[in-house]
Design a protein around this motif. Structure first.
Motif, PDB file in Angstrom:
ATOM      1  N   LEU A  16       0.758  -1.121  -0.080  1.00  0.00           N
ATOM      2  CA  LEU A  16       0.062  -0.053  -0.026  1.00  0.00           C
ATOM      3  C   LEU A  16       0.838   1.276  -0.085  1.00  0.00           C
ATOM      4  CD1 LEU A  16      -2.814   1.374   0.241  1.00  0.00           C
ATOM      5  CD2 LEU A  16      -2.690   0.801   2.512  1.00  0.00           C
ATOM      6  N   MET A  83      -8.362   1.497  -7.307  1.00  0.00           N
ATOM      7  CA  MET A  83      -9.277   1.651  -6.088  1.00  0.00           C
ATOM      8  C   MET A  83      -8.636   3.111  -5.356  1.00  0.00           C
ATOM      9  SD  MET A  83      -9.751  -1.681  -3.989  1.00  0.00           S
ATOM     10  CE  MET A  83     -10.786  -2.989  -4.746  1.00  0.00           C
ATOM     11  N   ASP A  87     -10.349   6.575  -4.850  1.00  0.00           N
ATOM     12  CA  ASP A  87     -10.283   7.463  -3.584  1.00  0.00           C
ATOM     13  C   ASP A  87      -9.752   8.833  -3.691  1.00  0.00           C
ATOM     14  OD1 ASP A  87     -11.414   5.135  -2.490  1.00  0.00           O
ATOM     15  OD2 ASP A  87      -9.732   4.600  -1.334  1.00  0.00           O
TER      16      ASP A  87
ATOM     17  N   MET B  53      -8.001  -7.353   1.823  1.00  0.00           N
ATOM     18  CA  MET B  53      -7.156  -6.678   1.202  1.00  0.00           C
ATOM     19  C   MET B  53      -7.808  -5.562   0.529  1.00  0.00           C
ATOM     20  SD  MET B  53      -4.618  -7.862  -2.090  1.00  0.00           S
ATOM     21  CE  MET B  53      -4.223  -9.391  -1.447  1.00  0.00           C
ATOM     22  N   ALA B  54      -8.921  -5.499  -0.120  1.00  0.00           N
ATOM     23  CA  ALA B  54      -9.591  -4.451  -0.606  1.00  0.00           C
ATOM     24  C   ALA B  54     -10.004  -3.282   0.428  1.00  0.00           C
ATOM     25  CB  ALA B  54     -10.874  -4.652  -1.266  1.00  0.00           C
ATOM     26  N   GLN B  56      -8.139  -2.866   3.142  1.00  0.00           N
ATOM     27  CA  GLN B  56      -6.831  -2.403   3.410  1.00  0.00           C
ATOM     28  C   GLN B  56      -6.546  -1.151   2.718  1.00  0.00           C
ATOM     29  OE1 GLN B  56      -3.736  -5.499   3.479  1.00  0.00           O
ATOM     30  NE2 GLN B  56      -4.206  -5.908   5.544  1.00  0.00           N
ATOM     31  N   TRP B  57      -6.735  -1.486   1.385  1.00  0.00           N
ATOM     32  CA  TRP B  57      -6.429  -0.578   0.388  1.00  0.00           C
ATOM     33  C   TRP B  57      -7.315   0.641   0.444  1.00  0.00           C
ATOM     34  CZ3 TRP B  57      -2.856  -3.862   0.051  1.00  0.00           C
ATOM     35  CH2 TRP B  57      -1.643  -3.472  -0.740  1.00  0.00           C
ATOM     36  N   SER B  58      -8.662   0.454   0.633  1.00  0.00           N
ATOM     37  CA  SER B  58      -9.721   1.479   0.626  1.00  0.00           C
ATOM     38  C   SER B  58     -10.841   1.492   1.605  1.00  0.00           C
ATOM     39  CB  SER B  58     -10.267   1.699  -0.795  1.00  0.00           C
ATOM     40  OG  SER B  58     -11.383   2.414  -0.722  1.00  0.00           O
ATOM     41  N   ASP B  59     -11.188   2.304   2.342  1.00  0.00           N
ATOM     42  CA  ASP B  59     -12.533   2.288   3.287  1.00  0.00           C
ATOM     43  C   ASP B  59     -13.675   2.087   2.401  1.00  0.00           C
ATOM     44  OD1 ASP B  59     -10.933   2.871   5.390  1.00  0.00           O
ATOM     45  OD2 ASP B  59     -11.272   5.177   5.302  1.00  0.00           O
ATOM     46  N   GLU B  60     -13.723   2.249   1.053  1.00  0.00           N
ATOM     47  CA  GLU B  60     -14.902   2.285   0.225  1.00  0.00           C
ATOM     48  C   GLU B  60     -14.369   2.029  -1.085  1.00  0.00           C
ATOM     49  OE1 GLU B  60     -18.961   4.976  -0.429  1.00  0.00           O
ATOM     50  OE2 GLU B  60     -17.376   5.515   1.172  1.00  0.00           O
ATOM     51  N   PRO B  61     -13.836   0.557  -1.318  1.00  0.00           N
ATOM     52  CA  PRO B  61     -13.175   0.084  -2.464  1.00  0.00           C
ATOM     53  C   PRO B  61     -14.436   0.391  -3.714  1.00  0.00           C
ATOM     54  CG  PRO B  61     -13.329  -1.760  -0.726  1.00  0.00           C
ATOM     55  CD  PRO B  61     -14.165  -0.379  -0.291  1.00  0.00           C
ATOM     56  N   ASN B  62     -13.906   1.106  -4.789  1.00  0.00           N
ATOM     57  CA  ASN B  62     -14.587   1.357  -5.985  1.00  0.00           C
ATOM     58  C   ASN B  62     -15.128  -0.029  -6.138  1.00  0.00           C
ATOM     59  OD1 ASN B  62     -14.612   0.817  -9.014  1.00  0.00           O
ATOM     60  ND2 ASN B  62     -14.231   3.033  -8.948  1.00  0.00           N
ATOM     61  N   TYR B  66     -13.336  -3.641  -7.197  1.00  0.00           N
ATOM     62  CA  TYR B  66     -13.449  -4.661  -5.839  1.00  0.00           C
ATOM     63  C   TYR B  66     -13.931  -6.070  -6.639  1.00  0.00           C
ATOM     64  CZ  TYR B  66     -15.797  -6.784  -1.821  1.00  0.00           C
ATOM     65  OH  TYR B  66     -15.876  -7.366  -0.707  1.00  0.00           O
TER      66      TYR B  66
END
Lengths: 411, 411
Positions: A16, A83, A87, B53-54, B56-62, B66
């Motif tokens: 990340l 993603m 964001d 993992m998704a 971890q990368w984003s609070d609201e993954p696209n 996703y």
């Protein structure tokens, strides 16, 4: 539409934190008004993990399924990176090989790109600010996922730049990000005064790459040359402009005779002694080697004396055993006297398009090596390269000598 | 061409050993002369890992990215399993959602299948003995990867069986392998004499599934019903024939009144007291709940007295807090007296297409519960189901009582 292709390797997108640094680089270009195509490899270690898994499952994995498995590595990295861009409020989407589509032949594991239909891709580039494209993967004639072989992401990046450029009728630059800040006159670890090169021709880059300067995959340079894609080799960690790999122009030919000194430690010399000098003798040796995928590099045939000659060639260490087997077989068949080999050799080369305009480069190189007491075992030349095989323990000295001789040392 | 669809879940393909057992099951069918379509989920744990993992990368993954990320899970399992089949000398290849293609709407994460073009798939089924298809994934109208939501692989399997059946003009059976050997008259953990059902109608299965009998996803049963796909629920670990889910026929309706007893512990009862009984009052309550995606299950309105009534409904525990918020708001607006709730309730249901032919099922159920001193708090009925809301601590007794009353107990 201003378009730029940026390619980042596996270590640049390993986790990340790394991906956030890459995002900053991409956002920089978006802020400059570029539509950016980001080409990514799989996250560092991911491809090796998948390869390992394949060989756990099968001793000889089905090649097409192997590619389908490996392709998940880039699919993961492009989805995650997209993603991150979303964001940040950037309109971004991922593209997999089959979605572009990057059409390849059916040679799974080492597929070659046949064509890229960039029309739909370009349409999407109007809707999105950034397209994150999976490197390394394509789609075969029989509608299955292919991969382009190790390092194929460089080729993917250059290929999409070429396809977009041709669709638009304009140059699309391709920035290849690596862990070094460009192409050097020689390996700085061996010759500390080595300098970064600002501009290098495709042909010179090809010679450098084939000699082990690993900054760019050879196939990607061939692709760039064929489609005249301006390629920048840059560092992920600095803001240096890097090295531009481009078409040869007069200024390059006139300014310097030699652009770089390359070397290759992976050489073994094999000699067949007392070969009857008859037509077809070379073929009888080299056809079997080629049939068994043994890559022969340098070849020298001694001047014949009394109808008898020696033939010498070099191969890489991994092919030594097999090369000896076939050579000894041929040796018997043609009635030669015997086979010898020497694995304590190395190759040093001076490279430069300037050679085309400047005579005497070869003479300068030989006399410099002679003055340094370095014995030349074999010589091969091309229009823009002179290579000498020497004893391995003299390699460092040879590289330094030639680097100085041709005025490449920096401050 | 004899075609069979076999679907295996994540725990059946968790590792190499598991996959080898699944391969044996597939080879069995190939040996019987079937062309087999194997539909696989991602390996156990893999989807959860990717979801983690998704986030971890984003609070609201696209959502689209996703799905592209999650789809790597099935891509991995089908590639690995196809390798195993190839190694066994079977002509096999993998198919991903986009390759079939399984066309869906653009509702990423919970996409619905719109159509399947099975023509090319069928051609490939002539060339190959086994096609290993990735479950759970599809391809959207805008050429991007979609996923069908949790458990979507069941739906994938039924859908490809339906598409192939319609292309061929014949029934294509779909075997769903699970960790139980079929559908039971009720949960054997609660009622040990529960029996395996040999044959059950789509409608009964839908009622059972919506009541928490988790052997089949509701959507897959709806799909099977719509396209009349014979679905077998079987165990990965035994050779039992399992339960056939199929069209209702007369024999089913006549033989038994009740096929099974289902139950649902995830119920909370909410009551609005003293509601002025005016037209539009129900809408003013339930429209806001539906607008906020709160699923209301049972609804009862007490007979009005002096223009005042009570309204009672049930929701699942996870929606309780939000349901209370909206209900209290409506309560004030319409001038009702107050809101109460009870989270110590559960629902028990008797299900059977036989009810259509046999009267008195409801009376039998109520009187059996009464004799067992079980108080009924709410009732709702459909053509093939009678549900009673009761106190949670009486659930086990209620299920056992009804199971015995309707003659479902085994030896």
């Amino acid at each position: 539409m201003k378009i730029l292709v940026q390619k980042f390797g596996g270590s640049s997108v390993a986790d990340l934190e790394c991906m956030k640094k890459v995002r900053a680089k991409v956002l920089n270009e978006v802020a400059q008004g570029y539509k950016v195509v980001v080409v990514l490899s799989a996250r560092a270690g991911q491809t090796n993990k998948l390869v390992e898994m394949a060989y756990q499952w099968s001793d000889e994995p089905n090649p097409a399924e192997y590619d389908a498995l490996l392709a998940t590595g880039e699919q993961e990295s492009v989805a995650l990176f997209s993603m991150l861009l979303s964001d940040a409020g950037v309109k971004a989407r991922s593209f997999l090989g089959f979605q572009v589509p990057i059409l390849t032949d059916n040679a799974y594991n080492t597929a070659r790109i046949v064509s890229i239909e960039a029309g739909q891709f370009l349409q999407e580039l109007k809707r999105f600010d950034v397209i994150v494209m999976a490197g390394f993967q394509g789609y075969s004639m029989e509608n299955r996922i292919t991969t382009l072989g190790r390092g194929g992401s460089d080729t993917s990046a250059v290929a999409i730049a070429a396809a977009l450029g041709s669709e638009l009728g304009q140059d699309v630059d391709c920035h290849i990000y690596t862990d070094v800040d460009g192409v050097y006159t020689t390996d700085p670890r061996m010759v500390p005064p080595a300098k970064k090169i600002d501009k290098i021709s495709y042909d010179e880059m090809l010679e450098m790459a084939s000699m082990g300067a690993k900054v760019l995959q050879i196939r990607s340079v061939e692709f760039a040359k064929k489609y005249k894609v301006p390629v920048w080799v840059r560092s992920t960690f600095t803001n240096d402009k890097g090295t531009l790999v481009t078409q040869e122009d007069e200024s390059m030919m006139e300014s310097v005779m030699v652009s770089g000194v390359a070397f290759d430690k992976d050489q073994v010399r094999i000699t067949i002694l007392g070969v009857p000098d008859q037509p077809g003798i070379s073929a009888s040796l080299f056809v079997p080697l080629s049939d068994h995928d043994i890559l022969v590099d340098m070849i020298v045939q001694k001047a014949s004396r009394d109808g008898i000659t020696d033939m010498t060639y070099t191969v890489s260490h991994k092919d030594l055993k097999r090369a000896l087997t076939y050579t000894e077989k041929v040796c018997k068949e043609i009635g030669a006297q015997g086979v010898e080999y020497d694995d304590q050799v190395a190759k040093v080369s001076v490279i430069g398009v300037g050679m085309r305009n400047h005579s005497g480069v070869a003479a300068m190189a030989f006399s410099a090596l002679h003055k340094a007491n370095i014995n030349i075992l074999m010589i091969s030349t091309s229009e823009i390269k002179i290579s000498c095989l020497i004893h391995a323990d003299q390699l460092e000295k040879a590289v330094q000598t030639l680097h100085t001789t041709f005025g490449l040392d920096g401050e």
